[in-house]
Design an enzyme around this catalytic site. Structure first.
Site, short mmCIF file in Angstrom:
data_model
loop_
_atom_site.label_atom_id
_atom_site.label_comp_id
_atom_site.label_asym_id
_atom_site.label_seq_id
_atom_site.Cartn_x
_atom_site.Cartn_y
_atom_site.Cartn_z
N ARG A 181 -10.28 1.17 15.28
CA ARG A 181 -10.02 1.63 14.17
C ARG A 181 -11.74 1.11 13.04
NH1 ARG A 181 -4.72 1.46 11.25
NH2 ARG A 181 -5.28 -0.70 10.58
N LYS B 255 0.42 -1.31 -0.05
CA LYS B 255 0.15 0.19 -0.06
C LYS B 255 0.64 0.89 -0.08
CE LYS B 255 -0.54 0.27 4.88
NZ LYS B 255 -1.81 0.20 6.15
N CYS C 217 14.53 24.72 2.46
CA CYS C 217 14.02 25.43 0.85
C CYS C 217 12.94 24.41 0.41
CB CYS C 217 14.58 26.33 0.70
SG CYS C 217 15.75 27.30 1.08
N MET C 218 12.04 24.95 -0.12
CA MET C 218 11.20 24.22 -0.56
C MET C 218 11.75 22.99 -2.27
SD MET C 218 7.70 25.06 -3.11
CE MET C 218 7.02 25.43 -2.00
N ASP C 219 12.82 23.78 -2.72
CA ASP C 219 13.81 22.74 -3.28
C ASP C 219 14.81 22.29 -3.14
OD1 ASP C 219 10.88 22.89 -5.44
OD2 ASP C 219 11.46 25.10 -5.78
N HIS D 193 -5.77 -6.61 13.80
CA HIS D 193 -4.99 -5.77 14.09
C HIS D 193 -4.33 -5.24 14.82
CE1 HIS D 193 -1.48 -3.76 11.69
NE2 HIS D 193 -1.81 -2.45 12.55
N TYR E 110 16.20 31.26 4.41
CA TYR E 110 15.36 32.30 5.24
C TYR E 110 15.57 32.05 6.67
CZ TYR E 110 12.58 30.98 0.07
OH TYR E 110 12.44 31.24 -1.08
N ARG F 70 0.78 -10.67 7.15
CA ARG F 70 0.68 -9.77 6.24
C ARG F 70 2.52 -8.88 6.65
NH1 ARG F 70 -3.74 -8.95 9.48
NH2 ARG F 70 -3.23 -7.22 11.07
#
Length: 372
Positions: free
Chosen positions: A139, A39, A313-315, A169, A267, A222
């Site tokens: 759950r 998953k 930073c973002m990138d 589970h 920043y 699992r």
């Protein structure tokens, strides 16, 4: 999101590590089957490629979280049993039947609606169902023997439904204190004993239970996070056998500069050079799942631990180098670099979270490169 093929940042997934982890666990199972949990895009490793590696190691089926994830495996050519570990919308059950996917049932209301829906459509094949028992996770799932037996009766009274499995589970299988695990296991055992008949699959073991709890009942496990070479308990319990980490995260220096003392970096100017320092820029950031909290963590360059300075930073992010290094020098964010290494658990510790989350948040912009 588009995959950023044209930058040096990438995740390298070693499929043989996954195959070996699965094979090593199967060797301990005494005839139980192993379903590989793929998953969330194989915990960020890639669902299809992970499933291929797990199948090679001996996995006889797969677990996913959503109907669409199961369909993805079928369209990739996998014919093994596939269990969706969730209840799906009733109006999507036709797809479950068409693609031969087993679905989780957790409430009487959902089950009755499913029986009506399938009967009205006169589908050629049966809808395969696994009953989920909530023994203490809080759950989804049936709560007691009476509810489970009623659910079994609903399935058996419907010619369009097939009772294929029952499972629960555990919420504390990865902890040293087994008290609550014992309570859940006892409750599940009592529910199984109350059933007049049993389905093909009975399963209660996730990775942690399979590794550390031999008393768990069932004929299938699992196998999830351990398949990717990650200790389900973090630091709490020792590995039963060496797990092989499957993922490396690497990049390169794209600029190296010398800053004089008193210069700000990033920043908010959260870092100021205390002397003349060599600064390297690496093309990865929080848009890739390498979060701002990673400031202060160290990456590996030429075997040296190099601190992330300034805010991520973002990138991009910046690291302090011990000396001038050429542009293009390899940077290891997760994995081995010469004699040093950074684990996904190290990253999780920095973030105050678990390695499951670290793996899953590595963004789709990062290319996955697969090595046999």
């Amino acid at each position: 999101m588009v995959i950023a093929w044209h930058r040096p940042t990438k995740a390298i997934v070693h499929k043989q590590a996954i195959t070996e982890n699965v094979a090593n666990e199967i060797a301990r199972l005494n005839g139980k089957e192993l379903f590989a949990v793929v998953k969330a895009d194989g915990y960020g490793h890639g669902a299809i490629e992970t499933a291929e590696a797990a199948k090679k190691g001996g996995a006889s089926g797969f677990c996913v979280a959503t109907l669409d994830e199961g369909i993805e495996l079928r369209e990739a050519g996998f014919t093994q049993p596939i269990l969706v570990l969730n209840m799906v919308p009733i109006d999507a059950l036709t797809l479950a039947v068409i693609h031969d996917l087993s679905i989780t049932a957790g409430t009487k209301e959902w089950l009755e609606a499913a029986a009506t829906y399938i009967a009205e459509r006169h589908l050629e094949y049966l809808l395969k169902l696994h009953l989920k028992v909530d023994t203490g996770m809080g759950r989804i799932g049936f709560l007691n023997s009476a509810e489970v037996n009623e659910a079994v009766e609903i399935i058996q009274d419907s010619p369009n439904l097939e009772w294929e499995g029952i499972y629960t589970h555990f919420s504390t299988a990865d902890q040293a204190d087994t008290t609550y695990w014992e309570q859940q296991n006892q409750k599940f055992s009592e529910i199984i004993e109350s059933l007049p008949t049993l389905p093909r699959y009975i399963h209660s073991s996730n990775s942690a239970t399979a590794l550390w709890h031999e008393k768990a009942i069932g004929n299938m496990i699992r196998y999830g996070v351990a398949m990717y070479g990650l200790n389900p308990s973090g630091h709490a319990l020792a590995e039963v056998y060496p797990l092989q980490p499957a993922l490396e995260l690497v990049s390169e220096l794209i600029q190296v500069k010398e800053l004089s003392a008193g210069e700000g970096v990033g920043y908010g100017k959260t870092y100021t050079t205390s002397a003349s320092e060599w600064i390297g820029t690496v093309p990865i950031g929080y848009a890739d799942g390498w979060l701002r909290k990673m400031q202060g963590f160290s990456l590996l360059v030429e075997g040296n631990y190099c601190e992330i300075i300034g805010r991520v930073c973002m990138d991009q992010l910046m690291i302090r180098l011990p000396y001038q290094m050429p542009v293009g020098t390899k940077v290891t964010l997760i994995g081995k670099n010469q004699q040093a290494k950074i684990t996904m658990q190290d990253v999780a510790d920095q973030l105050g979270t678990i390695h499951y989350e670290v793996a899953c948040v590595l963004g789709p912009r990062i290319p996955r490169e697969y090595q046999e």
